[in-house]
Structures are given as C-alpha cells and as structure tokens.
Design a protein around this motif. Structure first.
Motif, PDB file in Angstrom:
ATOM      1  N   PRO A 117       4.084   3.466  14.298  1.00 30.72           N
ATOM      2  CA  PRO A 117       5.388   2.924  13.888  1.00 30.72           C
ATOM      3  C   PRO A 117       5.640   3.020  12.391  1.00 30.72           C
ATOM      4  CG  PRO A 117       3.812   1.158  14.111  1.00 30.72           C
ATOM      5  CD  PRO A 117       3.060   2.421  14.430  1.00 30.72           C
TER       6      PRO A 117
ATOM      7  N   LYS B  24     -14.234 -11.675   2.428  1.00 31.83           N
ATOM      8  CA  LYS B  24     -13.032 -11.330   3.208  1.00 31.83           C
ATOM      9  C   LYS B  24     -13.166 -11.837   4.645  1.00 31.83           C
ATOM     10  CE  LYS B  24     -11.314  -7.290   0.674  1.00 31.83           C
ATOM     11  NZ  LYS B  24     -10.743  -5.941   0.803  1.00 31.83           N
TER      12      LYS B  24
ATOM     13  N   PHE C 205      -1.002   2.340  12.107  1.00 30.31           N
ATOM     14  CA  PHE C 205       0.184   2.053  11.292  1.00 30.31           C
ATOM     15  C   PHE C 205      -0.014   2.303   9.803  1.00 30.31           C
ATOM     16  CE2 PHE C 205      -0.948  -2.096   9.464  1.00 30.31           C
ATOM     17  CZ  PHE C 205      -1.969  -2.510  10.298  1.00 30.31           C
TER      18      PHE C 205
ATOM     19  N   GLN D 236       5.281  -6.788   4.695  1.00 31.35           N
ATOM     20  CA  GLN D 236       4.034  -7.066   5.415  1.00 31.35           C
ATOM     21  C   GLN D 236       4.247  -7.951   6.648  1.00 31.35           C
ATOM     22  OE1 GLN D 236       1.474  -8.342   2.182  1.00 31.35           O
ATOM     23  NE2 GLN D 236       0.957  -6.228   1.672  1.00 31.35           N
TER      24      GLN D 236
ATOM     25  N   GLY E   3      -4.539  -0.116  10.402  1.00 30.69           N
ATOM     26  CA  GLY E   3      -3.850   0.346   9.200  1.00 30.69           C
ATOM     27  C   GLY E   3      -4.786   1.070   8.255  1.00 30.69           C
TER      28      GLY E   3
ATOM     29  N   SER F 200     -14.455  -5.630   4.722  1.00 31.23           N
ATOM     30  CA  SER F 200     -15.537  -4.965   3.989  1.00 31.23           C
ATOM     31  C   SER F 200     -16.541  -5.917   3.354  1.00 31.23           C
ATOM     32  CB  SER F 200     -14.949  -4.045   2.916  1.00 31.23           C
ATOM     33  OG  SER F 200     -14.202  -4.805   1.988  1.00 31.23           O
TER      34      SER F 200
ATOM     35  N   TYR G 259       1.005   5.456  -1.757  1.00 30.68           N
ATOM     36  CA  TYR G 259       1.219   6.764  -1.101  1.00 30.68           C
ATOM     37  C   TYR G 259       2.376   7.509  -1.778  1.00 30.68           C
ATOM     38  CZ  TYR G 259      -0.893   4.223   2.930  1.00 30.68           C
ATOM     39  OH  TYR G 259      -1.667   3.455   3.760  1.00 30.68           O
TER      40      TYR G 259
ATOM     41  N   TYR H  99       0.828  -1.208   0.000  1.00 21.47           N
ATOM     42  CA  TYR H  99       0.000   0.000   0.000  1.00 21.47           C
ATOM     43  C   TYR H  99       0.863   1.257   0.000  1.00 21.47           C
ATOM     44  CZ  TYR H  99      -4.704   1.602  -0.175  1.00 21.47           C
ATOM     45  OH  TYR H  99      -5.883   2.124  -0.644  1.00 21.47           O
TER      46      TYR H  99
ATOM     47  N   ARG I  67      -9.890  -1.969  -2.934  1.00 21.76           N
ATOM     48  CA  ARG I  67     -10.354  -2.770  -1.784  1.00 21.76           C
ATOM     49  C   ARG I  67     -10.793  -4.164  -2.204  1.00 21.76           C
ATOM     50  NH1 ARG I  67     -13.853   1.004   2.332  1.00 21.76           N
ATOM     51  NH2 ARG I  67     -13.586  -0.770   3.713  1.00 21.76           N
TER      52      ARG I  67
ATOM     53  N   GLY J 174      -3.020  -7.639   3.138  1.00 25.01           N
ATOM     54  CA  GLY J 174      -1.683  -8.219   3.218  1.00 25.01           C
ATOM     55  C   GLY J 174      -1.186  -8.280   4.653  1.00 25.01           C
ATOM     56  N   VAL J 175      -1.113  -7.148   5.315  1.00 27.05           N
ATOM     57  CA  VAL J 175      -0.673  -7.125   6.717  1.00 27.05           C
ATOM     58  C   VAL J 175      -1.739  -7.793   7.589  1.00 27.05           C
ATOM     59  CG1 VAL J 175      -0.017  -5.660   8.661  1.00 27.05           C
ATOM     60  CG2 VAL J 175       0.663  -4.999   6.351  1.00 27.05           C
TER      61      VAL J 175
ATOM     62  N   LEU K 256       8.051   0.622   9.787  1.00 34.48           N
ATOM     63  CA  LEU K 256       8.858  -0.601   9.809  1.00 34.48           C
ATOM     64  C   LEU K 256      10.357  -0.329   9.740  1.00 34.48           C
ATOM     65  CD1 LEU K 256       9.307  -3.654   9.672  1.00 34.48           C
ATOM     66  CD2 LEU K 256       8.989  -3.493   7.189  1.00 34.48           C
TER      67      LEU K 256
ATOM     68  N   TYR L  61     -17.416  -4.238   8.542  1.00 34.99           N
ATOM     69  CA  TYR L  61     -17.567  -2.866   9.045  1.00 34.99           C
ATOM     70  C   TYR L  61     -18.186  -1.909   8.050  1.00 34.99           C
ATOM     71  CZ  TYR L  61     -12.593  -2.204   7.378  1.00 34.99           C
ATOM     72  OH  TYR L  61     -11.412  -2.160   6.679  1.00 34.99           O
TER      73      TYR L  61
ATOM     74  N   THR M  97       6.294  -6.036   9.296  1.00 31.44           N
ATOM     75  CA  THR M  97       5.439  -5.028   9.947  1.00 31.44           C
ATOM     76  C   THR M  97       4.532  -5.687  10.971  1.00 31.44           C
ATOM     77  OG1 THR M  97       5.464  -3.611   8.004  1.00 31.44           O
ATOM     78  CG2 THR M  97       3.621  -3.305   9.515  1.00 31.44           C
TER      79      THR M  97
HETATM   80  N1  LIG Z   1       3.812   1.560   9.269  1.00 28.90           N
HETATM   81  C1  LIG Z   1       4.433   0.717   8.477  1.00 28.90           C
HETATM   82  O1  LIG Z   1       5.653   0.553   8.534  1.00 28.90           O
HETATM   83  C2  LIG Z   1       3.626  -0.061   7.491  1.00 28.90           C
HETATM   84  C3  LIG Z   1       4.216  -1.111   6.782  1.00 28.90           C
HETATM   85  C4  LIG Z   1       3.404  -1.856   5.911  1.00 28.90           C
HETATM   86  C5  LIG Z   1       2.068  -1.514   5.735  1.00 28.90           C
HETATM   87  N2  LIG Z   1       1.578  -0.446   6.413  1.00 28.90           N
HETATM   88  C6  LIG Z   1       0.170  -0.069   6.260  1.00 28.90           C
HETATM   89  O2  LIG Z   1      -0.640  -1.192   6.504  1.00 28.90           O
HETATM   90  C7  LIG Z   1      -1.857  -1.041   5.798  1.00 28.90           C
HETATM   91  C8  LIG Z   1      -2.108  -2.322   5.017  1.00 28.90           C
HETATM   92  O3  LIG Z   1      -1.140  -2.411   3.983  1.00 28.90           O
HETATM   93  P1  LIG Z   1      -1.201  -3.593   2.938  1.00 28.90           P
HETATM   94  O4  LIG Z   1      -0.099  -3.350   1.962  1.00 28.90           O
HETATM   95  O5  LIG Z   1      -1.281  -4.871   3.656  1.00 28.90           O
HETATM   96  O6  LIG Z   1      -2.593  -3.294   2.177  1.00 28.90           O
HETATM   97  P2  LIG Z   1      -3.959  -4.131   2.252  1.00 28.90           P
HETATM   98  O7  LIG Z   1      -4.380  -4.252   3.672  1.00 28.90           O
HETATM   99  O8  LIG Z   1      -3.791  -5.378   1.482  1.00 28.90           O
HETATM  100  O9  LIG Z   1      -4.964  -3.183   1.481  1.00 28.90           O
HETATM  101  C9  LIG Z   1      -5.594  -2.125   2.130  1.00 28.90           C
HETATM  102  C10 LIG Z   1      -6.938  -2.538   2.752  1.00 28.90           C
HETATM  103  O10 LIG Z   1      -7.395  -1.454   3.536  1.00 28.90           O
HETATM  104  C11 LIG Z   1      -8.789  -1.529   3.633  1.00 28.90           C
HETATM  105  N3  LIG Z   1      -9.407  -0.206   3.443  1.00 28.90           N
HETATM  106  C12 LIG Z   1     -10.232   0.389   4.317  1.00 28.90           C
HETATM  107  N4  LIG Z   1     -10.642   1.566   3.843  1.00 28.90           N
HETATM  108  C13 LIG Z   1     -10.081   1.721   2.631  1.00 28.90           C
HETATM  109  C14 LIG Z   1     -10.169   2.739   1.645  1.00 28.90           C
HETATM  110  N5  LIG Z   1     -10.905   3.838   1.819  1.00 28.90           N
HETATM  111  N6  LIG Z   1      -9.472   2.576   0.482  1.00 28.90           N
HETATM  112  C15 LIG Z   1      -8.704   1.489   0.298  1.00 28.90           C
HETATM  113  N7  LIG Z   1      -8.605   0.479   1.208  1.00 28.90           N
HETATM  114  C16 LIG Z   1      -9.288   0.608   2.373  1.00 28.90           C
HETATM  115  C17 LIG Z   1      -9.267  -2.520   2.570  1.00 28.90           C
HETATM  116  O11 LIG Z   1      -9.690  -3.709   3.251  1.00 28.90           O
HETATM  117  P3  LIG Z   1     -11.302  -3.850   3.517  1.00 28.90           P
HETATM  118  O12 LIG Z   1     -11.904  -3.873   2.142  1.00 28.90           O
HETATM  119  O13 LIG Z   1     -11.459  -5.133   4.235  1.00 28.90           O
HETATM  120  O14 LIG Z   1     -11.694  -2.642   4.307  1.00 28.90           O
HETATM  121  C18 LIG Z   1      -8.034  -2.793   1.743  1.00 28.90           C
HETATM  122  O15 LIG Z   1      -8.044  -4.083   1.180  1.00 28.90           O
HETATM  123  C19 LIG Z   1      -1.713   0.193   4.921  1.00 28.90           C
HETATM  124  O16 LIG Z   1      -2.293   1.284   5.558  1.00 28.90           O
HETATM  125  C20 LIG Z   1      -0.207   0.384   4.865  1.00 28.90           C
HETATM  126  O17 LIG Z   1       0.165   1.685   4.636  1.00 28.90           O
HETATM  127  C21 LIG Z   1       2.331   0.262   7.280  1.00 28.90           C
END
Ligand SMILES: NC(=O)c1ccc[n+]([C@@H]2O[C@H](COP(=O)([O-])OP(=O)(O)OC[C@H]3O[C@@H](n4cnc5c(N)ncnc54)[C@H](OP(=O)(O)O)[C@@H]3O)[C@@H](O)[C@H]2O)c1
Length: 326
Positions: free
Chosen positions: A265, A179, A240, A126, A218, A175, A51, A47, A316, A154-155, A267, A194, A129
């Motif tokens: 955090p 899922k 996160f 993922q 997240g 969603s 960004y 994701y 999503r 993923g996460v 990663l 949700y 993290t």
């Molecule tokens: N802080 C860190 O170091 C770090 C590292 C890795 C990832 N992350 C964060 O972890 C989160 C998950 O990352 P990921 O790569 O595993 O992605 P992901 O969870 O596979 O994809 C994002 C999911 O977020 C949900 N979502 C809720 N509202 C949304 C919206 N308005 N638009 C799009 N998606 C929405 C969706 O699931 P539903 O359809 O079930 O709602 C979507 O499938 C992201 O926010 C990412 O930035 C952070």
C-alpha cells in the motif's frame, strides 16, 4: 530574512544527507485558487523523506522536503470553500520543511482545539498508515496473531497499540533490548530482538508452527522472504516500506504454497477523495482523543538541524516520532 522570504530545507540533487540545503531566503510559495497557505508550527519527519532525498523515490528538482505538517492558514485561494484564514489545520503531501507551505485544499483537515500542533504533526502519515493497514490492508480481528517489524519505530509503535486494542496478540521485532521494552509498553505481547535472535524460529514457536494471520513489514529487503515464511496459510503479508532497502522483484508463485495475500500500500491512495480523507483523519483523531493511541516523540529538531534528523532516523537509533518545530 525579508517579508517575502522564509526558511526552508530543499535539495538540488538527490543523494546523502549533505545534499540537504538550509536557506533563510527562499521565496514564500504563491497560492493557487484551490490551495491554502499554511504557516507551519510543527512538521513531521518520516522515513519517506530519506527515500525522496536519497533517490530511492523520484522527485522533480529542486525539491523541498517534508510530507506532513500542522499550523495556521494565513491565506486561502479564490476557489477554497472549506477553510478560512486563522483555521488550525493539519495536512499531508506538501513541501513541509519550511516556514510556509502551499497545500491543496483536498489535503487539509481542521485541527480541533484539544489537539496540539505537535500531536497533529505526529498522527498524520504514521498513524494514518498504521490505521489504514489494520482496518483495510488486513482487518485485524480479536484473537489474531500479528507480526510488526521495527515495532519501536514511528509506524511500529502505533501498529502495536492499534493491533493490541483490536484484540490481537502482537509480536514485535526490534534491534535492541531498549526498543523491545518500549514495544512491550505499547502493546507488543512478545518481542524478538531480530539482530541477534532467529526471529523466524521464534515466530514459529510462539504460533505453534502456524505463522501469523498478518505480517506488517516496513523493513523491506532484509525481512521480506522471512516475512513470507512467517505468514500463516491464507494469511496476509503487507509490505509497506523499504527501511533496509527496496524489496527485489518476486515471482508471484511464492504466494501459492499457502494461498497468501500480498499487499504493497501507499497511504496517499487511501485519501484520494475528500470523503476518504475525512473518514480516515476522523477515525485517527478519535483514537487519539480516546487515548487508544499514545504518541511517543523521540525528539523535536530546529529546521536548520533537518540534516541531523535524517542522520538519526537512518541510524536505527530513534523510536517513535521525529518532529521539526518552526
Ligand atoms: N506505504 C506507506 O504509505 C508508508 C507510510 C509511512 C511509512 N511507511 C514506511 O514505514 C516504515 C517505517 O517508517 P517510520 O517513518 O515509522 O520509520 P521508523 O520505523 O521510525 O524507522 C525505521 C526503522 O526501521 C528499522 N530498520 C530495519 N532495518 C533497517 C536498516 N537497514 N536501516 C534503517 N532502519 C532499519 C529500524 O528499527 P529497528 O532498529 O528496530 O530495526 C528503524 O528504527 C518505513 O519503511 C516507511 O517507508 C510507509
């Protein structure tokens, strides 16, 4: 394509998916003394890539996308001590949507023969993290109740698997019903759709009004305030990510009513030294080998279809990991 050029996906300006440029005549990166050149085999889509493309996070332009990959070392810098040409490796942080990436030695780990490139590229960002979150951000204990948003992502799937393995009761928000089923197959004891259910009320019911020991969020903007409400007294909220948008600034006093801990955090700050990197990667490799974590690959794309991968992850509609094969 000449021998000095390669395929890559980059941006010259930030914005929508149309800003992604696929070219086959990009110069192969040169290698500095402290870096290795990796021939990528499989790279991860995350994701965070959206960004960096959209402008939510700043980048220096032009910018080649991709924050993790798995492949073979084809060249080593003159100061490199720990790797040689031919090593199978995984890495974080370099420009991975390309045939070749120049990667700082500090960001590389060896891949043992029993882990495929596909697995390697899937457990980088993922799984690391998720594991740092449940072992350091909030040290999950047997008997805890843990809320995971986007539990089929993923996460999210990895958090469900890990928290379940550590003995927690896992509540996952998702969603869709499909899922929800996937989250349950991966360790969620309760799931809440949700998009149609009042998830704060459901969490209250499940926890007898106490809330969760930790909420792992997240999703960001659309869930943050309710995540605070769903965290129990003395509990921890880890924010996160920003899948629904960035969390607006908050007043720190929002933590007072329940003496909450709040963490945001990143990663890469867990892997700042060679020792830290080896520790966390080693633990995640171990989880994979012991089958504590099981990888769920949503789809493998060609590099030229990176745009579609971004459309899909932002829609999503995806679950688990998206990969690009080179
Ligand atoms: N802080 C860190 O170091 C770090 C590292 C890795 C990832 N992350 C964060 O972890 C989160 C998950 O990352 P990921 O790569 O595993 O992605 P992901 O969870 O596979 O994809 C994002 C999911 O977020 C949900 N979502 C809720 N509202 C949304 C919206 N308005 N638009 C799009 N998606 C929405 C969706 O699931 P539903 O359809 O079930 O709602 C979507 O499938 C992201 O926010 C990412 O930035 C952070």
């Amino acid at each position: 394509m000449s021998t000095n050029t390669m395929k890559a996906v980059f941006i010259n300006e930030q914005g929508g998916v149309d800003k992604l440029i696929y070219r086959e005549d990009v110069p192969i990166p040169t290698v500095s003394p402290d870096a290795v050149l990796v021939k990528n085999r499989v790279v991860g889509v995350n994701y965070i890539d959206t960004y960096l493309r959209s402008g939510l996070y700043p980048v220096s332009l032009p910018f080649t996308l991709g924050k993790e990959g798995a492949g073979d070392i084809v060249q080593v810098g003159s100061n490199v001590k720990n790797f040689k040409v031919g090593d199978r490796v995984v890495y974080l942080g370099a420009s991975a949507y390309a045939d070749y990436s120049s990667v700082s030695e500090a960001a590389v780990e060896k891949l043992s023969d029993d882990i495929t490139y596909e697995q390697g590229a899937s457990i980088g960002i993922q799984a690391l993290t998720a594991w740092t979150m449940v072992r350091d951000g909030y040290k999950v204990q047997k008997g805890d109740t843990i809320l995971v948003h986007a539990a089929a992502g993923g996460v999210g799937l990895l958090l469900c698997q890990m928290a379940h393995h550590l003995g927690a009761t896992v509540i996952g928000t998702v969603s869709t019903d499909e899922k929800a089923e996937l989250a349950r197959e991966n360790g969620a004891d309760h799931t809440i759709v949700y998009t149609r259910e009042n998830w704060v009320e459901r969490v209250n019911e499940i926890t007898n009004g106490l809330g969760c020991h930790a909420v792992l969020d997240g999703v960001g903007k659309s869930t943050f305030q309710d995540s605070l409400s769903s965290t129990r007294r003395l509990g921890t909220l880890i924010s996160f990510g920003n899948a629904s948008g960035a969390v607006p600034p908050i007043a720190i006093t929002c933590l007072t009513a329940k003496n909450l801990k709040l963490m945001r955090p990143q990663l890469f700050n867990y892997l700042a030294t060679r020792e830290e990197s080896q520790k966390w990667w080693g633990e995640v490799f171990d989880l994979l080998k012991k089958k504590v974590i099981r990888l769920h690959v949503h789809k493998v794309y060609d590099l030229k279809d990176a745009k579609q991968a971004h459309i899909d992850i932002e829609s999503r509609k995806t679950t688990g990991k998206l990969l690009i094969r080179l």
